[in-house]
Design a protein around this motif. Structure first.
Motif, short mmCIF file in Angstrom:
data_model
loop_
_atom_site.label_atom_id
_atom_site.label_comp_id
_atom_site.label_asym_id
_atom_site.label_seq_id
_atom_site.Cartn_x
_atom_site.Cartn_y
_atom_site.Cartn_z
N ASN A 51 -55.10 12.96 -18.62
CA ASN A 51 -53.85 12.33 -18.46
C ASN A 51 -53.24 12.96 -17.16
O ASN A 51 -53.15 14.19 -16.94
CB ASN A 51 -52.96 12.80 -19.61
CG ASN A 51 -51.68 12.04 -19.52
OD1 ASN A 51 -51.31 11.39 -18.80
ND2 ASN A 51 -50.68 12.39 -20.40
N GLN A 52 -53.08 12.03 -16.29
CA GLN A 52 -52.12 12.58 -15.04
C GLN A 52 -51.10 11.64 -14.70
O GLN A 52 -51.41 10.46 -14.56
CB GLN A 52 -53.38 12.96 -13.80
CG GLN A 52 -54.25 11.67 -13.59
CD GLN A 52 -55.19 11.84 -12.72
OE1 GLN A 52 -56.24 12.69 -12.93
NE2 GLN A 52 -55.35 11.53 -11.35
N THR A 53 -50.08 12.40 -14.03
CA THR A 53 -49.18 11.29 -13.63
C THR A 53 -48.37 11.89 -12.32
O THR A 53 -48.42 13.07 -12.15
CB THR A 53 -48.08 10.95 -14.56
OG1 THR A 53 -47.46 12.39 -15.13
CG2 THR A 53 -48.53 10.37 -15.95
N THR B 64 -39.62 14.80 -19.07
CA THR B 64 -41.18 14.37 -18.80
C THR B 64 -42.16 15.22 -18.70
O THR B 64 -43.24 14.90 -18.77
CB THR B 64 -41.01 13.55 -17.42
OG1 THR B 64 -39.87 12.56 -17.51
CG2 THR B 64 -42.13 12.61 -16.96
N GLN C 38 -44.72 17.63 -20.21
CA GLN C 38 -45.49 17.38 -21.33
C GLN C 38 -45.42 18.69 -22.09
O GLN C 38 -45.66 19.80 -21.61
CB GLN C 38 -46.75 16.98 -21.07
CG GLN C 38 -47.04 15.66 -20.35
CD GLN C 38 -48.50 15.48 -19.81
OE1 GLN C 38 -49.46 16.01 -20.38
NE2 GLN C 38 -48.77 14.60 -19.20
N ASP C 39 -45.01 18.42 -23.50
CA ASP C 39 -45.35 19.85 -24.22
C ASP C 39 -44.02 20.89 -24.16
O ASP C 39 -43.84 21.60 -25.21
CB ASP C 39 -46.66 20.58 -24.09
CG ASP C 39 -47.74 19.53 -24.39
OD1 ASP C 39 -47.74 18.49 -25.23
OD2 ASP C 39 -48.74 19.86 -23.84
N TRP C 40 -43.29 20.76 -23.27
CA TRP C 40 -42.46 21.86 -23.03
C TRP C 40 -40.77 21.48 -23.45
O TRP C 40 -40.42 20.20 -23.37
CB TRP C 40 -42.16 22.15 -21.66
CG TRP C 40 -43.20 22.92 -20.92
CD1 TRP C 40 -44.49 22.63 -20.58
CD2 TRP C 40 -43.21 24.41 -20.81
NE1 TRP C 40 -45.17 23.47 -19.99
CE2 TRP C 40 -44.41 24.65 -20.07
CE3 TRP C 40 -42.08 25.37 -20.92
CZ2 TRP C 40 -44.64 26.10 -19.99
CZ3 TRP C 40 -42.57 26.50 -20.56
CH2 TRP C 40 -43.81 26.87 -20.06
N GLN D 293 -48.15 16.11 -12.92
CA GLN D 293 -48.90 16.81 -13.97
C GLN D 293 -50.32 16.12 -14.35
O GLN D 293 -50.54 14.92 -14.06
CB GLN D 293 -47.94 17.05 -14.91
CG GLN D 293 -47.40 15.65 -15.62
CD GLN D 293 -46.26 15.76 -16.42
OE1 GLN D 293 -46.36 16.77 -17.34
NE2 GLN D 293 -45.54 14.78 -16.60
N SER E 245 -53.51 17.01 -17.40
CA SER E 245 -54.00 17.88 -18.64
C SER E 245 -55.21 17.57 -19.08
O SER E 245 -55.75 16.41 -18.97
CB SER E 245 -52.79 17.45 -19.92
OG SER E 245 -52.97 16.02 -20.33
N HIS F 124 -52.92 22.39 -19.14
CA HIS F 124 -51.97 21.35 -18.62
C HIS F 124 -51.48 21.87 -17.25
O HIS F 124 -50.91 23.31 -17.48
CB HIS F 124 -50.85 21.08 -19.54
CG HIS F 124 -49.66 20.22 -19.10
ND1 HIS F 124 -48.39 20.93 -19.45
CD2 HIS F 124 -49.53 19.29 -18.38
CE1 HIS F 124 -47.57 19.87 -18.66
NE2 HIS F 124 -48.17 19.07 -18.11
#
Length: 324
Positions: free
Chosen positions: A3-5, A18, A20-22, A40, A42, A47
């Protein structure tokens, strides 16, 4: 990669949500329009994200559970405080999964965050000769290392991240091979920093009294939203002088107690507005939840901080079944 953005934002709250996970809130402390970027990616084991925000921001939240969380400052144009410790551009930040944190991020700061699955990191650490010493060192949220060594590691970490971002998708087998290579490269760089002979394994940095005062006031402002204590009341509760409180906020957040606490509450209103449909909660009621009762004064202060009126803030859409 799995996953990358690459994203750009004009609001710190959308930016924070936005990542992730935080689980965290960002509060904008300086006035003006926000411009930020977030890149980001993962894999199964790590991540990584790189963020930059043009405004001074205080981050408050909880690190992802079951993780080992590191951060490397890239540019540091002002005072940084991590968990109450003063930091510089040769400081490595660390949080255990599930740990509450507060991080004061100066205007324009850029940060590279690397979060490993705990098991992956601990397995790699166990293979080093300094596993016990590093485990003790990781009790510290701010780890100081030699400036030249840190600069070299930062340059290589950024290169690793940049190369990973530009890779196009291949078949699943090759993709997992790249993910494993990325995980090992990031682990290798961080473990080299932590095990380096120049890194003092016995270092202990205590949280400063000034940071404690700011963080205590921050929590009071967000928990006692309707009946917000005045600066004088805060001084009485903390049993410190007004001058001490003033100096603490100047040192830690580069502003006054009044401006800081008002900004934190205005950010609370903004989060409330953005998370509720306009038909479910009026602007006046949202403001009152955070202790703002004079709507015209509130609107002027809101516009000064965020460069937009509260009536122009995007509200949440109504979800669920359509009403008859």
């Amino acid at each position: 990669m799995k996953n990358q953005t690459i994203s750009h934002f004009r609001d710190v709250h959308v930016h924070a949500a936005t990542v992730q996970d935080w689980s965290q809130d960002y509060s904008q402390l300086t006035a003006g329009s926000t411009e930020s970027s977030l890149m980001q990616l993962s894999t199964e084991g790590v991540h990584v994200f790189r963020e930059q925000i043009n405004q001074r921001v205080v981050q408050h939240g909880v690190a992802p559970r079951g993780k080992m969380c590191f951060a490397v400052p890239i540019t540091t144009p002002g005072s940084i405080r991590m968990q109450g410790r003063e930091a510089d551009d040769s400081s490595l930040f660390f949080l255990h999964g599930g740990e509450e944190f507060m991080f004061h991020m100066p205007m324009g700061m850029e940060l590279l965050s690397i979060t490993f699955e705990r098991e992956l990191f601990e397995q790699a650490l166990a293979q080093t000769a300094s596993a016990k010493e590093v485990s003790l060192l990781l009790r510290q949220p701010v780890i100081r290392v030699s400036a030249p060594r840190f600069a070299d590691a930062r340059r290589r970490l950024l290169a690793i991240f940049s190369r990973a971002l530009v890779h196009e998708e291949l078949d699943s087998t090759r993709d997992r091979e790249r993910e494993l290579a990325l995980e090992q490269a990031l682990l290798g760089e961080l473990l080299q920093l932590l095990t380096d002979p120049a890194c003092d394994k016995q270092q202990r940095t205590a949280s400063s009294t000034r940071s404690y005062i700011v963080e205590k006031c921050h929590r009071l402002a967000t928990t006692e939203m309707i009946d917000v204590p005045s600066v004088i009341e805060l001084c009485q509760r903390l049993q410190v002088s007004r001058r001490t409180v003033q100096n603490s906020f100047r040192s830690v957040a580069e502003t006054t107690p009044l401006n800081y606490l008002r900004s934190v509450r205005l950010n609370g209103v903004r989060r409330t507005l953005m998370s509720t449909p306009a038909s479910h909660l009026s602007i006046g009621d949202a403001a009152a939840q955070w202790g703002f009762y004079h709507l015209s004064h509130f609107a002027a202060e809101y516009q000064e901080l965020f460069a937009e009126l509260p009536s122009h803030t995007a509200r949440a859409a109504i979800t669920g079944c359509a009403r008859a």
